[in-house]
Design a protein around this motif. Structure first.
Motif: not given
Length: 153
Positions: A19-28, A35-40
């Motif tokens: 959750l923390e990784i996804l939140l920060e990834c989306q925020a920056v 994205s699909k690439e982010d998920i992978t």
């Protein structure tokens, strides 16, 4: 990719960090989405299936798998915000920006979304723009708030 790699380096390779990784990834990211690439990349980093990440993204309304605008406007769709005022926040925003819910303006500045309770029932109607809560909304107040964000574009 460089931003995501920098984000991942901050976290241990444990799935409880998801959750923390996804939140920060989306925020920056300037387009505020996963994205699909982010998920992978995240799945490979944490050693978890991509399907687990997809299920988290689909469960929480604050995540998006589509590009969004610079300013994300979230309108509460719960009952207290509607019965506390005669103002139809959603219709005013749609008219002002020329978009509907889950759409982004052509200049990529605004995305309009529904949100579950914003936690502001006693001061509704309310909306949130990139984490900032605006309450006791009136038609004039909504227009003024949107004008302020337009200045920052």
């Amino acid at each position: 990719w460089i931003m995501l790699k920098e984000v991942l380096q901050k976290y241990s390779k444990q799935d409880d960090q998801l959750l923390e990784i996804l939140l920060e990834c989306q925020a920056v990211k300037s387009d505020h989405f996963i994205s699909k690439e982010d998920i992978t990349e995240i799945a490979n980093y944490l050693g978890i299936p991509e399907s687990k990440i997809c299920s988290v993204l689909s469960f929480y309304t604050f995540f998006s798998d589509k590009p969004r605008g610079k300013y994300i406007i979230q309108v509460c769709k719960d009952i207290p915000c509607y019965i506390s005022s005669e103002v139809d926040v959603l219709k005013i925003i749609e008219k002002e920006l020329g978009i509907r819910v889950n759409e982004t303006t052509t200049n990529k500045q605004f995305t309009l979304e529904f949100s579950s309770c914003l936690g502001c029932c006693e001061v509704g109607p309310a909306m949130r723009i990139n984490g900032n809560i605006y309450s006791h909304l009136t038609a004039d107040k909504i227009k003024a708030i949107l004008s302020e964000y337009r200045v920052y574009m």
